[in-house]
Design a protein around this motif. Sequence first.
Motif, PDB file in Angstrom:
ATOM      1  N   ALA A  97       0.842  -1.201   0.000  1.00 28.93           N
ATOM      2  CA  ALA A  97       0.000   0.000   0.000  1.00 28.93           C
ATOM      3  C   ALA A  97       0.876   1.249   0.000  1.00 28.93           C
ATOM      4  O   ALA A  97       0.594   2.212  -0.720  1.00 28.93           O
ATOM      5  CB  ALA A  97      -0.930  -0.001   1.198  1.00 28.93           C
ATOM      6  N   LEU A  98       1.953   1.241   0.778  1.00 29.62           N
ATOM      7  CA  LEU A  98       2.888   2.367   0.822  1.00 29.62           C
ATOM      8  C   LEU A  98       3.569   2.550  -0.531  1.00 29.62           C
ATOM      9  O   LEU A  98       3.676   3.672  -1.036  1.00 29.62           O
ATOM     10  CB  LEU A  98       3.917   2.162   1.923  1.00 29.62           C
ATOM     11  CG  LEU A  98       4.994   3.230   2.056  1.00 29.62           C
ATOM     12  CD1 LEU A  98       4.376   4.564   2.467  1.00 29.62           C
ATOM     13  CD2 LEU A  98       6.044   2.793   3.055  1.00 29.62           C
ATOM     14  N   VAL A  99       4.006   1.463  -1.132  1.00 31.20           N
ATOM     15  CA  VAL A  99       4.659   1.530  -2.449  1.00 31.20           C
ATOM     16  C   VAL A  99       3.685   2.070  -3.489  1.00 31.20           C
ATOM     17  O   VAL A  99       4.067   2.899  -4.337  1.00 31.20           O
ATOM     18  CB  VAL A  99       5.204   0.139  -2.852  1.00 31.20           C
ATOM     19  CG1 VAL A  99       5.595   0.111  -4.321  1.00 31.20           C
ATOM     20  CG2 VAL A  99       6.381  -0.242  -1.982  1.00 31.20           C
ATOM     21  N   THR A 100       2.448   1.672  -3.414  1.00 33.23           N
ATOM     22  CA  THR A 100       1.445   2.180  -4.350  1.00 33.23           C
ATOM     23  C   THR A 100       1.307   3.686  -4.220  1.00 33.23           C
ATOM     24  O   THR A 100       1.253   4.411  -5.224  1.00 33.23           O
ATOM     25  CB  THR A 100       0.090   1.513  -4.098  1.00 33.23           C
ATOM     26  OG1 THR A 100       0.253   0.095  -4.246  1.00 33.23           O
ATOM     27  CG2 THR A 100      -0.963   1.999  -5.063  1.00 33.23           C
ATOM     28  N   GLN A 101       1.281   4.188  -2.997  1.00 34.91           N
ATOM     29  CA  GLN A 101       1.191   5.631  -2.795  1.00 34.91           C
ATOM     30  C   GLN A 101       2.437   6.344  -3.311  1.00 34.91           C
ATOM     31  O   GLN A 101       2.337   7.433  -3.883  1.00 34.91           O
ATOM     32  CB  GLN A 101       0.965   5.940  -1.313  1.00 34.91           C
ATOM     33  CG  GLN A 101      -0.377   5.497  -0.807  1.00 34.91           C
ATOM     34  CD  GLN A 101      -1.509   6.155  -1.577  1.00 34.91           C
ATOM     35  OE1 GLN A 101      -1.532   7.343  -1.811  1.00 34.91           O
ATOM     36  NE2 GLN A 101      -2.454   5.337  -2.012  1.00 34.91           N
ATOM     37  N   ILE A 102       3.598   5.744  -3.112  1.00 37.84           N
ATOM     38  CA  ILE A 102       4.841   6.345  -3.616  1.00 37.84           C
ATOM     39  C   ILE A 102       4.811   6.397  -5.135  1.00 37.84           C
ATOM     40  O   ILE A 102       5.186   7.410  -5.745  1.00 37.84           O
ATOM     41  CB  ILE A 102       6.064   5.554  -3.110  1.00 37.84           C
ATOM     42  CG1 ILE A 102       6.243   5.758  -1.610  1.00 37.84           C
ATOM     43  CG2 ILE A 102       7.332   5.970  -3.860  1.00 37.84           C
ATOM     44  CD1 ILE A 102       7.266   4.835  -0.982  1.00 37.84           C
ATOM     45  N   LEU A 103       4.355   5.313  -5.781  1.00 37.12           N
ATOM     46  CA  LEU A 103       4.341   5.259  -7.238  1.00 37.12           C
ATOM     47  C   LEU A 103       3.287   6.180  -7.849  1.00 37.12           C
ATOM     48  O   LEU A 103       3.431   6.611  -8.983  1.00 37.12           O
ATOM     49  CB  LEU A 103       4.115   3.816  -7.705  1.00 37.12           C
ATOM     50  CG  LEU A 103       5.280   2.866  -7.403  1.00 37.12           C
ATOM     51  CD1 LEU A 103       4.893   1.445  -7.740  1.00 37.12           C
ATOM     52  CD2 LEU A 103       6.521   3.274  -8.175  1.00 37.12           C
ATOM     53  N   LEU A 104       2.212   6.446  -7.089  1.00 38.64           N
ATOM     54  CA  LEU A 104       1.191   7.369  -7.605  1.00 38.64           C
ATOM     55  C   LEU A 104       1.742   8.779  -7.635  1.00 38.64           C
ATOM     56  O   LEU A 104       1.412   9.603  -8.425  1.00 38.64           O
ATOM     57  CB  LEU A 104      -0.069   7.312  -6.751  1.00 38.64           C
ATOM     58  CG  LEU A 104      -0.903   6.047  -6.911  1.00 38.64           C
ATOM     59  CD1 LEU A 104      -2.066   6.067  -5.920  1.00 38.64           C
ATOM     60  CD2 LEU A 104      -1.437   5.912  -8.326  1.00 38.64           C
TER      61      LEU A 104
END
Length: 104
Positions: A97-104
């Motif tokens: 979930a954290l990686v998804t936010q970083i990639l967004l």
Amino acid sequence: MAIFAAEGKALLQRLDLLLWLLLTIGSFFVINFVLAQWLGQRLRLAYPEVVCLTCTTLARNSLVALALAVAAAVFNDRPLIALTLVIGPLLDLPIMALVTQILL
């Protein structure tokens, strides 16, 4: 959850082990994230392909469930082995979930 309920005291008695596990798992995710990003840029992939590569690379730990089953069956007298295998998957979803936010 059942493993933590049954053997949580063993883990709390070895907080140094927990720290090493968290450090190792964190390093795994950071190194894989950086390598996937670097490889995606090096191969000149489009951003959606880099995101796909990164998420696929980080989520490739489905063998942990098999390792957990084998470890729990073979080393039933050593609860810390099963506990160490459980910690990784428990951290996987929040990290993704954290990686998804970083990639967004």
